[in-house]
Design an enzyme around this catalytic site. Structure first.
Site, short mmCIF file in Angstrom:
data_model
loop_
_atom_site.label_atom_id
_atom_site.label_comp_id
_atom_site.label_asym_id
_atom_site.label_seq_id
_atom_site.Cartn_x
_atom_site.Cartn_y
_atom_site.Cartn_z
N ASP A 1 0.85 -1.18 0.00
CA ASP A 1 0.00 0.00 0.00
C ASP A 1 0.89 1.24 0.00
OD1 ASP A 1 -2.78 0.10 0.11
OD2 ASP A 1 -2.82 0.74 2.19
N TYR B 1 2.27 4.82 1.37
CA TYR B 1 2.23 5.47 2.69
C TYR B 1 1.02 6.40 2.73
CZ TYR B 1 7.18 4.07 3.17
OH TYR B 1 8.35 3.37 3.26
N PHE C 1 7.95 1.77 -0.66
CA PHE C 1 8.95 1.99 0.41
C PHE C 1 9.65 3.35 0.33
CE2 PHE C 1 8.81 -2.74 0.16
CZ PHE C 1 8.36 -2.99 1.44
N HIS D 1 9.04 -9.31 6.40
CA HIS D 1 8.91 -7.89 6.04
C HIS D 1 9.88 -7.03 6.85
CE1 HIS D 1 6.84 -4.00 5.45
NE2 HIS D 1 6.33 -4.56 4.37
#
Length: 220
Positions: A65, A67, A78, A187
Site C-alpha cells: 500500500d 504510505y 517503500f 517484512h
C-alpha cells in the site's frame, strides 16, 4: 484518473485498461480524489511504471500500500520524498543495505535512483486515502498490478523478484521461477525485521545474480 503510462507498459497492459474492473476502479479513484485527501498525487500514481520501462526491469520489489501520511508517498513502494523522515520499514531497509554492502546508509529516502536503474518498486495498491491504511484495497488495483507482475515474468528473463513479507510472497505464484530469481524473507517492518529480514543479504545476492547473468548490477 489520467492513465498516463509509459508506452511499453501501456502496450502490455492495454487489455487491462479496457476491462470493466478498470473502468470501475477509475471512477472510484476519481471520486476519492475529489472528496478526500488521497496519496500519492494524481500525476504520480503510475510512477513505478513510468520510471522503470518494461525493457529496463532487472529487479522487482513488491510493496502493499502507499504510505498514507502527508508528503510521503510518491508512487514508488517503500520510498519517500527527499527531506521526509524515514518510515520504520525504510529505516530497516537502509540498515540492512548498510550491513549487507558496507556502504554508508542513505541520507535520503527517495528511491528514484533505484527505479531509474531498473528496479520496479511496485505497490499492489497504487492509491490510498490519507490516514486510512488499506482504504483502496480490493477495488481493482491488485488485478492491474498482478497483470504487471505477470508481464515481467512472461516477457523477461533473469529478473530478481524480492518478496518481503507474507503479502508479497503470495505474489510469488505469478512468477515463473524457472527463468527468474526469487528472494524471500519476512517484512522489514519493526514487527518482523529481527526475525529474518536483517541478515537476508538480498542486496548483495541480487547483484551477484545479475553479474552471473552478465547484467549490470544495481548501485544501491
Amino acid at each position: 484518473m489520467d492513465v498516463n503510462i509509459e508506452p511499453q507498459w501501456k502496450k502490455v497492459l492495454q487489455q487491462e485498461l479496457h476491462k470493466p474492473y478498470f473502468q470501475q476502479l477509475t471512477e472510484f479513484v476519481k471520486t476519492e480524489y475529489h472528496t478526500h485527501p488521497v496519496y500519492p498525487k494524481g500525476n504520480e500514481i503510475f510512477s513505478a511504471l513510468n520510471l522503470c520501462p518494461l525493457n529496463k526491469v532487472k529487479v522487482v520489489i513488491l510493496g502493499q500500500d502507499p504510505y498514507h501520511g502527508p508528503n510521503q508517498a510518491h508512487g514508488l513502494c517503500f520510498s519517500v520524498r527527499e527531506g521526509i523522515a524515514f518510515p520504520p520499514s525504510l529505516r530497516n531497509i537502509f540498515k540492512e543495505l548498510q550491513a549487507d554492502t558496507g556502504k554508508p546508509a542513505p541520507t535520503n529516502g527517495d528511491l528514484t535512483h533505484w527505479a531509474k536503474q531498473g528496479v520496479l518498486l511496485l505497490n499492489a495498491t497504487l492509491t490510498v486515502r490519507a490516514h486510512e491504511a488499506g482504504s483502496h484495497q480490493n477495488k481493482g488495483w491488485e488485478t492491474f498490478t498482478d497483470a504487471a507482475i505477470k508481464a515481467v515474468s512472461e516477457t523477461k528473463n533473469n529478473v530478481v523478484f524480492i518478496l518481503w513479507g507474507a503479502y508479497a510472497q503470495k505474489k510469488g505464484a505469478l512468477i515463473d521461477r524457472s527463468k527468474h530469481f526469487v528472494l524471500e524473507s519476512v517484512h522489514p517492518s519493526p514487527l518482523s525485521a529481527s526475525r529474518g529480514f536483517f541478515g537476508n543479504n538480498h542486496f548483495s545476492k541480487t547483484n551477484s545474480f545479475l553479474i552471473s547473468k552478465r547484467i549490470e548490477p544495481i548501485a544501491w
